[in-house]
Design an enzyme around this catalytic site. Structure first.
Site, PDB file in Angstrom:
ATOM      1  N   TRP A 186       4.807  -3.954  11.540  1.00 26.15           N
ATOM      2  CA  TRP A 186       3.997  -2.931  10.865  1.00 26.15           C
ATOM      3  C   TRP A 186       3.124  -2.239  11.912  1.00 26.15           C
ATOM      4  CZ3 TRP A 186       5.414  -1.302   6.379  1.00 26.15           C
ATOM      5  CH2 TRP A 186       4.604  -0.432   5.646  1.00 26.15           C
ATOM      6  N   ASP A 241      -3.656   4.728  13.289  1.00 28.49           N
ATOM      7  CA  ASP A 241      -4.475   5.620  12.458  1.00 28.49           C
ATOM      8  C   ASP A 241      -4.327   5.268  10.984  1.00 28.49           C
ATOM      9  OD1 ASP A 241      -1.775   6.552  12.239  1.00 28.49           O
ATOM     10  OD2 ASP A 241      -2.522   8.502  11.599  1.00 28.49           O
ATOM     11  N   GLU A 244      -0.970   4.941   9.549  1.00 25.75           N
ATOM     12  CA  GLU A 244      -0.192   3.815  10.053  1.00 25.75           C
ATOM     13  C   GLU A 244       0.935   4.234  10.984  1.00 25.75           C
ATOM     14  OE1 GLU A 244       0.772   2.182   5.812  1.00 25.75           O
ATOM     15  OE2 GLU A 244      -0.589   0.756   6.746  1.00 25.75           O
ATOM     16  N   GLU A 245       0.741   5.335  11.665  1.00 28.28           N
ATOM     17  CA  GLU A 245       1.846   5.871  12.471  1.00 28.28           C
ATOM     18  C   GLU A 245       1.535   6.020  13.949  1.00 28.28           C
ATOM     19  OE1 GLU A 245       3.894   8.576   8.970  1.00 28.28           O
ATOM     20  OE2 GLU A 245       2.392   9.466  10.271  1.00 28.28           O
ATOM     21  N   GLU A 469       1.775   9.068  -5.246  1.00 29.71           N
ATOM     22  CA  GLU A 469       1.188   9.330  -3.931  1.00 29.71           C
ATOM     23  C   GLU A 469       1.333  10.804  -3.566  1.00 29.71           C
ATOM     24  OE1 GLU A 469       3.332   8.083  -0.209  1.00 29.71           O
ATOM     25  OE2 GLU A 469       1.610   6.739   0.005  1.00 29.71           O
TER      26      GLU A 469
HETATM   27  C1  NOJ Z   1       4.706   3.411   5.915  1.00 32.60           C
HETATM   28  C2  NOJ Z   1       3.330   3.940   6.056  1.00 32.60           C
HETATM   29  O1  NOJ Z   1       2.550   3.410   5.056  1.00 32.60           O
HETATM   30  C3  NOJ Z   1       3.310   5.435   5.989  1.00 32.60           C
HETATM   31  O2  NOJ Z   1       2.039   5.915   6.181  1.00 32.60           O
HETATM   32  C4  NOJ Z   1       4.211   5.951   7.033  1.00 32.60           C
HETATM   33  O3  NOJ Z   1       4.217   7.352   7.003  1.00 32.60           O
HETATM   34  C5  NOJ Z   1       5.593   5.401   6.840  1.00 32.60           C
HETATM   35  N1  NOJ Z   1       5.545   3.967   6.877  1.00 32.60           N
HETATM   36  C6  NOJ Z   1       6.559   5.933   7.855  1.00 32.60           C
HETATM   37  O4  NOJ Z   1       6.259   5.405   9.130  1.00 32.60           O
HETATM   38  C1  NOJ Z   2       0.612   4.937   3.245  1.00 32.56           C
HETATM   39  C2  NOJ Z   2      -0.610   5.626   3.714  1.00 32.56           C
HETATM   40  O1  NOJ Z   2      -0.285   6.408   4.832  1.00 32.56           O
HETATM   41  C3  NOJ Z   2      -1.685   4.641   4.047  1.00 32.56           C
HETATM   42  O2  NOJ Z   2      -2.867   5.320   4.411  1.00 32.56           O
HETATM   43  C4  NOJ Z   2      -1.968   3.738   2.883  1.00 32.56           C
HETATM   44  O3  NOJ Z   2      -2.890   2.754   3.259  1.00 32.56           O
HETATM   45  C5  NOJ Z   2      -0.696   3.063   2.389  1.00 32.56           C
HETATM   46  N1  NOJ Z   2       0.343   4.021   2.163  1.00 32.56           N
HETATM   47  C6  NOJ Z   2      -0.940   2.311   1.091  1.00 32.56           C
HETATM   48  O4  NOJ Z   2      -1.358   3.177   0.090  1.00 32.56           O
END
Ligand code: NOJ
Ligand code: NOJ
Length: 625
Positions: A186, A241, A244-245, A469
């Protein structure tokens, strides 16, 4: 053209009706019906209200919009509230299996599987619930909040791939809903989580200092203290960030860390826990200083990440402004308050970046709301508008209105001029008191602009009021995780900002950016440790040995500035280097002769994990020829 014509017709009708109203009012609001009638999607529109054609008189008087708005908000507020509670364990209908007080990000278990608990989402959701509880005195929420506190106390001590309680584990972004570690790959660590959690717990803790001091000191404080320690130690290290990327430093993360340290310091002293105050204050100063460095002065926006190959125009900055809103700080730009010139300029750049990107936004004029997403380069689920980012725009605008009304003036600076001009084309730099027409006109235009972002989300809210979302950039249909808890929370906080809700202060007023002796910011190096690098190598008489590598302390691979080793004996050289703690470091040795010839070691790079904070280690290498 069309827009101007419409405005002219409406103005004429206003004149007939004898209603005095400025042109900018129309530019912020009058075109809203165009947006609503364009590209209608019968399936997604929330109800017939949003699809009905508007007759001219209704458009002009604006009653239709007002009642649409009120109806949407009244309905959606209740749905959102239920939507949040439904996703919280142990009793939430869609949270079965979740530990008490645990927020499930979304009940969706596949495509995508969001049946986990994220520290960030949970903290933001509970901040909203704490504010509801404190503001409305809704005691029914108290047991959920107490459960949240207890759950976080457990969670902090769950060892996980980011580390353990003592050593980095608080940066783990997500867990199973039964409070066990999630161990698959992750984007970790994410360093905003502990800061946001501290903020939420402090908001709750502050309200109980008098009535339940022992609970505050024995239960809330230890959790807050661990988070503050984490923030103070790690804020200056890179991490993923909020999306999560991107692994780098991130504006939202630094902003919420700064806030947590400031209010953490005040909270700690209010309850007599003064041992680490100096550390919190010191690192808050450092973080505030570093925060300034994200600003892009040429294009007028906060660059969201120091890494990643994107524009850096991102909802990151909008969310930073609303989640560090502090009304007594006014429109301070150092702390990026919602109405600061930098935040308003960023907001315009951000909103505009989606105008040509999403087909559902096409044809909407520059001064009218559009659907917004995380950032324009996004490809996740095809890259779509998000409910929570579009609501965040509303919230930033309403927070601005709250402050302008409180301070009874507003300022247009060279930095914010373009923001104001979109709503009032003849806007000029200056300070405008509440008695001026400009003040009245701007407040009215910004208010209607703010509302129109709610109407965009309203248009793409399905008839049952559920908030996923995202919604599809072309069809407007819901996308990705359904019933996203954070989406619901974002609706509620936006509606509250519209009501004029003033959150508790965290101490942003009057802060100054600290400068070093040379007038530069001094950024905290973060936790450090030592590595004693030793190399066995036979060199020519005119050669010296150096070291370069992947961290700043090893001059980021720059051979010209490489670190010189000293000779210990005929064929051993060494140097002791202070490096970032607990970090994987790549490096190579270099030979330089007196004529300036540089010889690098052969591949591969050497690699070592630096020791944890304060420790030292020795690595001994052989020259790779
Ligand atoms: C899961 C993350 O929660 C999301 O923010 C991200 O864009 C995707 N993975 C793709 O990397
Ligand atoms: C993806 C989002 O990018 C992230 O900010 C969030 O924490 C997770 N989804 C869970 O909602």
């Amino acid at each position: 053209m069309l827009e101007r014509k419409a405005s002219t017709i409406m103005l004429a009708i206003f004149a007939i009706l004898g209603i005095g109203i400025s042109v900018s009012y129309f530019q912020g609001f009058g075109d809203q019906p165009l947006l609503q009638t364009a590209a209608i999607h019968a399936h997604t529109a929330r109800s017939v209200i949003f699809n009905a054609p508007y007759n001219l008189v209704q458009r002009v008087v604006g009653i239709r919009q007002q009642s649409d708005m009120d109806k949407y908000i009244a309905t959606e507020r209740a749905i959102a509230r239920a939507g949040v509670l439904t996703n919280i364990g142990p009793d939430g209908k869609k949270a079965s299996g979740a530990h008490a007080g645990v927020v499930v990000a979304s009940p969706s278990t596949s495509d995508p599987d969001y049946f986990y608990t994220w520290t960030r989402d949970s903290a933001l959701v509970f901040k909203m619930l704490v504010d509801e509880y404190l503001y409305n005195g809704e005691t029914s929420l108290k047991s959920h909040i107490d459960d949240y506190v207890a759950a976080q106390q457990i969670l902090q001590r769950v060892s996980n791939p980011s580390g353990n309680y003592q050593n980095g584990g608080l940066g783990e972004p997500k867990f199973h809903v039964n409070l066990t570690a999630f161990t698959d790959p992750w984007g970790r660590p994410q360093r905003d989580g502990p800061a946001l959690r501290a903020t939420t717990l402090i908001a709750y803790g502050k309200s109980l200092i008098k009535s339940d001091r022992s609970y505050v000191k024995q239960t809330i404080w230890p959790v807050v203290k661990a988070d503050l320690r984490y923030v103070a130690d790690y804020w200056n290290k890179t991490g993923f960030d909020l999306w999560e990327e991107v692994s780098s430093r991130s504006f939202f993360t630094t902003a919420v860390q700064h806030r947590a340290l400031r209010e953490g310091s005040a909270f700690a002293s209010a309850i007599g826990e003064t041992a680490d105050l100096q550390q919190y204050n010191e690192q808050a100063d450092n973080a505030l200083c570093f925060l300034q460095s994200y600003w892009n002065p040429d294009q007028g926006y906060m660059t969201s990440n120091t890494g990643g190959s994107r524009s850096g125009i991102d909802a990151n900055s909008v969310l930073a402004s609303i989640h560090t809103f502090d009304p007594p700080a006014g429109c301070d730009s150092i702390t990026f308050q919602p109405c600061s010139d930098k935040a308003l300029s960023s907001l315009k750049v951000y909103v505009d970046s989606f105008r040509s990107v999403y087909p559902i936004n096409s044809g909407i004029p520059e001064n009218v709301a559009v659907a917004t997403g995380r950032y324009k380069e996004d490809v996740y689920y095809g890259g779509n508008p998000w409910y929570l980012t579009t609501f965040a725009v509303t919230e930033q605008l309403y927070n601005s209105v709250i402050v302008w009304k409180r301070q009874k003036y507003l300022e247009i600076t060279p930095i914010s001029l373009s923001f104001f001009k979109q709503l009032m084309p003849d806007a000029k730099i200056g300070r405008y008191d509440a008695s001026t027409d400009v003040f009245t006109t701007v407040l009215s235009a910004v208010t209607h602009f703010a509302d129109s972002f709610i109407l965009v989300n309203a248009k793409y809210t399905p008839t049952d009021g559920s908030l996923a979302e995202q919604y599809n950039r072309t069809t407007g249909l819901p996308e990705s995780a359904k019933d996203l808890t954070w989406s619901y929370a974002s609706a509620i906080t936006a509606f509250k900002a519209r009501d004029g809700f003033v959150p508790a202060s965290w101490g942003a007023a009057g802060l100054k950016v600290r400068t070093g002796s040379d007038g530069q910011c001094v950024a905290n190096p973060g936790p450090t440790s030592w590595v004693d690098f030793r190399i066995k190598v036979d060199v020519n008489a005119n050669e010296h040995v150096f070291l370069a590598g992947s961290v700043e302390e090893l001059m980021s691979w720059n051979a010209d500035e490489a670190v010189a080793l000293s000779r210990d004996d005929a064929s051993t050289w060494s140097v002791n280097v202070k490096v970032p703690a607990d970090t994987m470091i790549q490096y190579k040795y270099i030979r330089k002769d007196s004529a300036g010839k540089v010889t690098w070691e052969a591949d591969p790079n050497h690699q070592t994990l630096s020791p944890v904070e304060g420790e030292s280690t020795v690595v001994t290498d052989n020259w790779q020829g």
